[in-house]
Write an enzyme that holds these catalytic residues in place. Structure first.
Site, mmCIF file in Angstrom:
data_model
loop_
_atom_site.group_PDB
_atom_site.id
_atom_site.type_symbol
_atom_site.label_atom_id
_atom_site.label_comp_id
_atom_site.label_asym_id
_atom_site.label_seq_id
_atom_site.Cartn_x
_atom_site.Cartn_y
_atom_site.Cartn_z
ATOM 1 N N GLY A 273 11.952 2.691 -10.100
ATOM 2 C CA GLY A 273 11.705 3.794 -9.171
ATOM 3 C C GLY A 273 11.188 3.321 -7.824
ATOM 4 O O GLY A 273 11.689 3.700 -6.764
ATOM 5 N N ARG A 274 10.185 2.437 -7.850
ATOM 6 C CA ARG A 274 9.568 1.999 -6.585
ATOM 7 C C ARG A 274 10.448 1.007 -5.844
ATOM 8 O O ARG A 274 10.154 0.622 -4.716
ATOM 9 C CB ARG A 274 8.179 1.430 -6.851
ATOM 10 C CG ARG A 274 8.139 0.329 -7.876
ATOM 11 C CD ARG A 274 6.722 0.057 -8.333
ATOM 12 N NE ARG A 274 6.647 -0.913 -9.415
ATOM 13 C CZ ARG A 274 6.761 -0.618 -10.705
ATOM 14 N NH1 ARG A 274 6.997 0.620 -11.087
ATOM 15 N NH2 ARG A 274 6.656 -1.555 -11.640
ATOM 16 N N GLU A 360 1.587 -0.436 -8.415
ATOM 17 C CA GLU A 360 2.248 -0.079 -9.671
ATOM 18 C C GLU A 360 2.916 -1.321 -10.277
ATOM 19 O O GLU A 360 3.036 -1.436 -11.488
ATOM 20 C CB GLU A 360 3.285 1.041 -9.437
ATOM 21 C CG GLU A 360 3.533 1.870 -10.675
ATOM 22 C CD GLU A 360 4.388 3.104 -10.425
ATOM 23 O OE1 GLU A 360 5.578 2.952 -10.118
ATOM 24 O OE2 GLU A 360 3.878 4.230 -10.553
ATOM 25 N N HIS A 391 -10.221 2.478 15.022
ATOM 26 C CA HIS A 391 -11.228 3.510 15.289
ATOM 27 C C HIS A 391 -11.656 4.198 14.006
ATOM 28 O O HIS A 391 -12.238 5.282 14.046
ATOM 29 C CB HIS A 391 -10.667 4.527 16.299
ATOM 30 C CG HIS A 391 -10.269 3.864 17.582
ATOM 31 N ND1 HIS A 391 -11.157 3.680 18.618
ATOM 32 C CD2 HIS A 391 -9.109 3.290 17.965
ATOM 33 C CE1 HIS A 391 -10.536 3.041 19.605
ATOM 34 N NE2 HIS A 391 -9.301 2.782 19.226
ATOM 35 N N LYS A 516 -0.497 11.495 -17.726
ATOM 36 C CA LYS A 516 0.562 12.506 -17.844
ATOM 37 C C LYS A 516 0.455 13.238 -19.169
ATOM 38 O O LYS A 516 0.603 14.461 -19.232
ATOM 39 C CB LYS A 516 1.948 11.836 -17.793
ATOM 40 C CG LYS A 516 2.427 11.433 -16.434
ATOM 41 C CD LYS A 516 3.910 11.024 -16.550
ATOM 42 C CE LYS A 516 4.316 10.080 -15.465
ATOM 43 N NZ LYS A 516 5.633 9.484 -15.650
HETATM 44 O O1 LIG Z 1 12.124 9.338 -10.159
HETATM 45 P P1 LIG Z 1 11.310 9.904 -11.272
HETATM 46 O O2 LIG Z 1 11.894 9.644 -12.620
HETATM 47 O O3 LIG Z 1 11.093 11.379 -11.054
HETATM 48 O O4 LIG Z 1 9.911 9.204 -11.262
HETATM 49 C C1 LIG Z 1 8.996 9.348 -10.232
HETATM 50 C C2 LIG Z 1 7.810 8.431 -10.462
HETATM 51 O O5 LIG Z 1 7.282 8.757 -11.728
HETATM 52 C C3 LIG Z 1 6.233 7.960 -12.263
HETATM 53 O O6 LIG Z 1 5.029 8.307 -11.679
HETATM 54 C C4 LIG Z 1 6.435 6.489 -12.096
HETATM 55 O O7 LIG Z 1 5.222 5.831 -12.278
HETATM 56 C C5 LIG Z 1 6.981 6.126 -10.737
HETATM 57 O O8 LIG Z 1 7.344 4.782 -10.738
HETATM 58 C C6 LIG Z 1 8.183 6.965 -10.431
HETATM 59 O O9 LIG Z 1 8.687 6.593 -9.178
#
Ligand SMILES: O=P(O)(O)OC[C@H]1O[C@H](O)[C@H](O)[C@@H](O)[C@@H]1O
Length: 567
Positions: A273-274, A360, A391, A516
């Site tokens: 994802g990242r 992450e 600042h 979660k």
């Molecule tokens: O793209 P998604 O499946 O909706 O996930 C969105 C995000 O969800 C979680 O928080 C993961 O830790 C992230 O790495 C990810 O980017």
């Protein structure tokens, strides 16, 4: 129990530990006096210049860090990533974000299949879709062309695209192609963010792009349902087909949500994802806003760094140098944080993106094989553009805690401004600070200097700067789509290097799961209490009393009818 294979048990790691004492005896004030050392501690690639002479390091330190890289099999690990080996072992996945920006004729295999044609298949589809969309041929439910895009997604499905969008917004070439268009992001499940994202937008002229790798993320799915309702309540259910599209690896769920599969853009589980901004996650919304050719330049920039990273010797390899220096700062000098300080307002959203990318990826508790880490990994990343940060929090950086700083500057501003008669242009004014701050941190100011300036005795201690605070300077020739892609890839690879050296898995994120699942218990309780009047049960006394207090107050939103934001 630590095994012999652990990096911290190697002679090379111990050699660096033994070297700390020698470095502790030096001061950057003295190290900076050695011009040969300063020249040696630089690297350049395609006009991107890295000066790391203000790190608390010498040629000897670098030699030892390169040896550590050898001991960690860094070269081999980089090669394994590019080769598509399943280096994300806890999820049994390849890590192939580099394939997302590889040229059409490249061959990169995952599970024995060349993924590059698939990647280009999606890019071709995005190119075609964005051309139809931007030309006005794609019309909404009432026959109007769509000029506004709201991209709904969170985490990696948000931060990278937001960073790139913010950086492109003021680039004259990109801005020209975005005239008359808006791209907004909706990430937080806070209804306030929904209100902000649709404020002054008309569903008639708005396209919603739902971006989620899994298509199950609670926040994104509720926000997607909310904007679906916003569209339907104004234009009717048939409007969804023309006003909602999606990006996901889970095309089945996209279809079940009610989005036409023809308007779904795929990516793959080998894209974290990242690390997904170069997939349809970023490429689609950005192409809708700026056109595909601009986005392709961004991808080419990232790809140029992929080549540099894979092929350059470590001594000249910018991501490798950056990664090794971060390991040195964190694991040997004991600095737990890193400040990311771009002297460019266009890079305003760079630090938030790096926060996810770095923390992450590298905030882990165990080695890749599950053995508990006997040392801490990852930095606490934060940052703001200069000069705003000066600042705000620079006081702490100058006289409080020691925080290694990344100064990122741009030679040629996106926006030239000069007022006749002023001493310098506005960009030169900004850059005066970019050049001054690293020296202020490195040199500090001694009591002797203050005495010679006749500073009153009572203020000498307060006005003393100890200096010896490490930083590095990264100077980019300009900030067009190409360099934005390069900057992104430099940091992606730097963070991977750190993880490869530490021996952790930088590509999973199990640490986000617990919160979660607890939230899901709370959600059930809130529903049961609000709708069925059930008591709060099953929590500790603190959480129970907080929940009870929250539930006792008059709710601001009824549960018996749809309510959409009013701002
Ligand atoms: O793209 P998604 O499946 O909706 O996930 C969105 C995000 O969800 C979680 O928080 C993961 O830790 C992230 O790495 C990810 O980017």
């Amino acid at each position: 129990m630590a095994s012999a294979a652990l990096i911290c048990d190697t002679e090379q790691w111990k050699g660096l530990q033994a070297h700390i004492g020698a470095i502790q005896k030096t001061h950057l004030r003295d190290l900076m006096g050695d011009a040969d050392r300063c020249n040696a501690l630089t690297a350049e690639y395609e006009g991107i210049f890295l000066d790391y002479s203000r790190q608390r390091a010498t040629g000897e330190t670098m030699g030892k860090l390169f040896k550590l890289a050898e001991a960690a099999n860094l070269k081999e690990k980089i090669e394994k990533m590019f080769r598509g080996d399943k280096i994300n072992t806890t999820e049994n996945r390849s890590v192939l974000h580099v394939a997302l920006r590889a040229p059409r004729d490249a061959v990169i295999n995952s599970d024995g299949v060349n993924v590059v044609p698939e990647v280009w298949g999606v890019k071709d589809k995005i190119k075609q879709f964005s051309e139809t969309f931007r030309s006005g041929s794609w019309v909404g439910a009432t026959g109007k062309a769509l000029t506004n895009v709201v991209s709904v997604g969170i985490g990696g499905s948000f931060l990278g695209p937001l960073f790139v969008h913010t950086a492109l917004q003021t680039d004259p070439e990109a801005a020209k192609y975005a005239e008359g268009r808006q791209l907004r992001f909706l990430a937080n499940v806070d209804p306030v963010d929904v209100a902000r994202s649709i404020k002054d937008l008309d569903p008639e002229t708005t396209l919603v792009v739902v971006v989620s790798k899994t298509f199950t993320t609670a926040e994104t799915m509720l926000n997607a349902r909310t904007l679906k309702e916003w569209i339907i309540s104004s234009l009717g259910p048939h409007a969804v087909a023309k006003h909602m599209i999606a990006v996901s690896t889970n095309l089945k769920l996209v279809k079940e949500f009610g989005i036409d599969p023809n308007n779904a853009f795929a990516f793959w589980d080998w894209v974290g994802g990242r690390y997904s901004v170069c997939s349809a996650v970023g490429v689609l919304p950005l192409s809708l806003q700026y056109g595909f050719p601009i986005v392709q330049k961004f991808l080419e920039g990232a790809s140029s760094i992929d080549d540099h990273f894979r092929l350059s010797p470590f001594e000249k390899n910018i991501p490798v140098l950056l990664g090794l220096l971060s390991v040195w700062n964190v694991s040997f000098l004991g600095y737990p944080a890193r400040a990311i300080l771009p002297y460019s307002q266009a890079l305003e959203k760079f630090a938030p993106h790096i926060q996810q990318l770095s923390m992450e990826s590298n905030g882990k508790g165990v080695f890749i094989d599950g053995v508990q880490l006997p040392f801490e990994t990852g930095e606490i990343d934060f940052g703001e553009p200069g000069t705003n940060g000066q600042h705000s929090f620079y006081q702490l950086i100058h006289q409080g805690r020691v925080i290694p700083c990344d100064f990122i500057g741009v030679v040629k501003s996106q926006q030239p401004v000069y007022l006749k008669g002023e001493t310098v242009t506005n960009h030169d004014e900004l850059m005066s600070n970019f050049f001054a701050q690293p020296d202020a941190l490195a040199y500090g100011k001694t009591p002797e200097q203050l005495h010679s300036e006749k500073v009153p005795e009572s203020l000498i201690a307060h006005k003393t700067f100890q200096g010896n605070r490490p930083s590095l300077s990264l100077l980019l020739p300009s900030l067009s789509a190409y360099e934005i892609g390069q900057l992104l890839a430099i940091y992606e690879h730097r963070i991977a290097v750190q993880g490869f050296i530490w021996g952790i898995n930088s590509f999973d994120q199990w640490g986000v799961e617990l919160g979660k699942s607890l939230a899901s218990q709370v959600r059930k309780t809130l529903h049961a209490s609000r709708v069925e009047g059930k008591p709060v049960l099953g929590f500790n006394s603190s959480t129970s009393s907080l929940l009870t207090r929250y539930l006792t107050a008059e709710p601001s939103t009824p549960y018996n009818a749809t309510v959409l934001p009013k701002v």
